[in-house]
Design a protein around this motif. Structure first.
Motif, PDB file in Angstrom:
ATOM      1  N   THR A 205       0.542  -1.015  -0.020  1.00 20.89           N
ATOM      2  CA  THR A 205      -0.114   0.055   0.014  1.00 20.89           C
ATOM      3  C   THR A 205       0.809   1.211   0.074  1.00 20.89           C
ATOM      4  O   THR A 205       1.691   1.430   0.605  1.00 20.89           O
ATOM      5  CB  THR A 205      -1.052  -0.031   1.332  1.00 20.89           C
ATOM      6  OG1 THR A 205      -1.945  -1.149   1.368  1.00 20.89           O
ATOM      7  CG2 THR A 205      -1.920   1.145   1.214  1.00 20.89           C
TER       8      THR A 205
ATOM      9  N   PHE B 210       0.891   5.167   0.842  1.00 22.62           N
ATOM     10  CA  PHE B 210       0.087   6.399   1.103  1.00 22.62           C
ATOM     11  C   PHE B 210       0.800   7.503   0.921  1.00 22.62           C
ATOM     12  O   PHE B 210       1.874   7.869   0.790  1.00 22.62           O
ATOM     13  CB  PHE B 210       0.189   5.928   2.915  1.00 22.62           C
ATOM     14  CG  PHE B 210      -0.201   4.896   3.446  1.00 22.62           C
ATOM     15  CD1 PHE B 210      -1.603   4.698   3.819  1.00 22.62           C
ATOM     16  CD2 PHE B 210       0.573   3.943   3.742  1.00 22.62           C
ATOM     17  CE1 PHE B 210      -2.105   3.798   4.227  1.00 22.62           C
ATOM     18  CE2 PHE B 210      -0.003   2.690   4.078  1.00 22.62           C
ATOM     19  CZ  PHE B 210      -1.339   2.501   4.366  1.00 22.62           C
TER      20      PHE B 210
ATOM     21  N   LEU C 116      -4.373   7.055  -1.137  1.00 21.78           N
ATOM     22  CA  LEU C 116      -3.756   5.932  -1.494  1.00 21.78           C
ATOM     23  C   LEU C 116      -3.253   6.078  -3.005  1.00 21.78           C
ATOM     24  O   LEU C 116      -4.139   6.669  -3.776  1.00 21.78           O
ATOM     25  CB  LEU C 116      -4.601   4.869  -1.301  1.00 21.78           C
ATOM     26  CG  LEU C 116      -5.181   4.602   0.169  1.00 21.78           C
ATOM     27  CD1 LEU C 116      -6.105   3.310   0.034  1.00 21.78           C
ATOM     28  CD2 LEU C 116      -3.813   4.593   1.221  1.00 21.78           C
TER      29      LEU C 116
ATOM     30  N   GLY D 158      -1.728   3.717  -6.119  1.00 25.33           N
ATOM     31  CA  GLY D 158      -1.658   2.287  -6.798  1.00 25.33           C
ATOM     32  C   GLY D 158       0.022   2.075  -7.238  1.00 25.33           C
ATOM     33  O   GLY D 158       0.462   2.955  -7.817  1.00 25.33           O
TER      34      GLY D 158
ATOM     35  N   ASP E  12       4.894  -1.515   2.657  1.00 23.38           N
ATOM     36  CA  ASP E  12       3.982  -0.187   2.423  1.00 23.38           C
ATOM     37  C   ASP E  12       5.061   0.770   2.419  1.00 23.38           C
ATOM     38  O   ASP E  12       6.069   0.868   3.026  1.00 23.38           O
ATOM     39  CB  ASP E  12       3.006  -0.350   3.740  1.00 23.38           C
ATOM     40  CG  ASP E  12       1.895  -1.289   3.557  1.00 23.38           C
ATOM     41  OD1 ASP E  12       1.782  -2.090   2.770  1.00 23.38           O
ATOM     42  OD2 ASP E  12       1.218  -1.128   4.447  1.00 23.38           O
TER      43      ASP E  12
END
Length: 251
Positions: free
Chosen positions: A45, A47, A72, A74, A210
């Motif tokens: 993910t 952020f 968010l 991609g 992440d």
């Protein structure tokens, strides 16, 4: 140590920087010019922080938020060092954004700020381009502003956290066609790294790989086809890419 992911010899390799060259995971030494740099992390993910530097918020006529403005992204948006970023036909305003990228090293849930650095594996550089034409509302940025393919160069290096003494006191800068356009310091973030990890992990689980893109300082200007953009962060190196038009992608 500076780590990279590269493509060469028809394969993808993990690599480390050594005396200006790259040592591949199979032991071979290659020149940097002979590889294609990939994103240094296979991202989970992503952020992204909006308006996390008060001076940048002010230059685009907004106030710094009272709590983190997070959206968010991609992994399709990521490209490596020396890559090509697409500027769609008809766009009027496209801004680079030099950002410190924080990479999570292990699962994190309900982390206290004093423990936050224990959950970081390292850092890299991101250039989180924004196409302002598509912005409906800065406090609700839509997908087209930030998530288009090739819109986020990242790398070239992933640097271990132990090699960065104070991530909250690093110089950031951007050159466009050899002319410096942006300068700032991570010490001027509205919400610092420990706060962001505490905040995000308070309502969701963070996982290994992440990435948190921590925002950009003032100094963003419009870039057009043909521009060469270099973003740099003290201790992390420099990330270069070139702006191209739709025709480079044949669609």
């Amino acid at each position: 140590m500076k780590h990279a992911r590269v493509s060469c010899y028809g394969q993808i390799f993990e690599a480390i920087e050594t005396e200006g060259k790259l040592k591949l995971s199979d032991g071979r030494i290659v020149e940097q010019k002979d590889v294609v740099f990939l994103a240094p992390i296979e991202a989970g993910t992503i952020f992204a922080l909006g308006l996390n530097y008060a001076d940048h918020a002010n230059e685009i006529s907004f106030k710094a938020p009272e709590e983190p403005l997070v959206f968010l992204k991609g992994p399709n948006s990521l490209i490596g060092h020396n890559g090509l970023t697409r500027r769609p036909k008809g766009v009027e305003t496209m801004h680079y954004e030099c950002e410190l990228a924080v990479v999570i090293g292990k699962k994190a849930r309900h982390v206290k700020r004093e423990d936050a650095y224990e959950y970081i594996s390292g850092y890299t550089i991101a250039n989180d381009y924004a196409i302002r034409d598509y912005l409906e509302n800065y406090y609700r940025p839509n997908l087209a502003v930030k998530n288009r393919d090739t819109l986020t160069p990242i790398g070239p290096w992933f640097v271990d956290k132990e090699d960065i003494n104070d991530p909250m006191n690093l110089r950031l800068y951007t050159y466009v066609n050899g002319e410096i356009k942006q300068e700032g310091s991570t010490k001027d973030m509205v919400f610092d790294i420990p706060f962001l990890i505490e905040y995000l992990s308070s309502f969701m689980t963070l996982n290994e790989h992440d990435i948190i893109l921590t925002g950009t300082p003032k100094g963003t200007v419009n870039v057009v086809e043909g521009d060469e953009v270099i973003v740099g962060i003290e201790g992390l190196g420099e990330l270069k890419n070139t702006i191209v038009g739709d025709e480079a992608f044949a669609r």
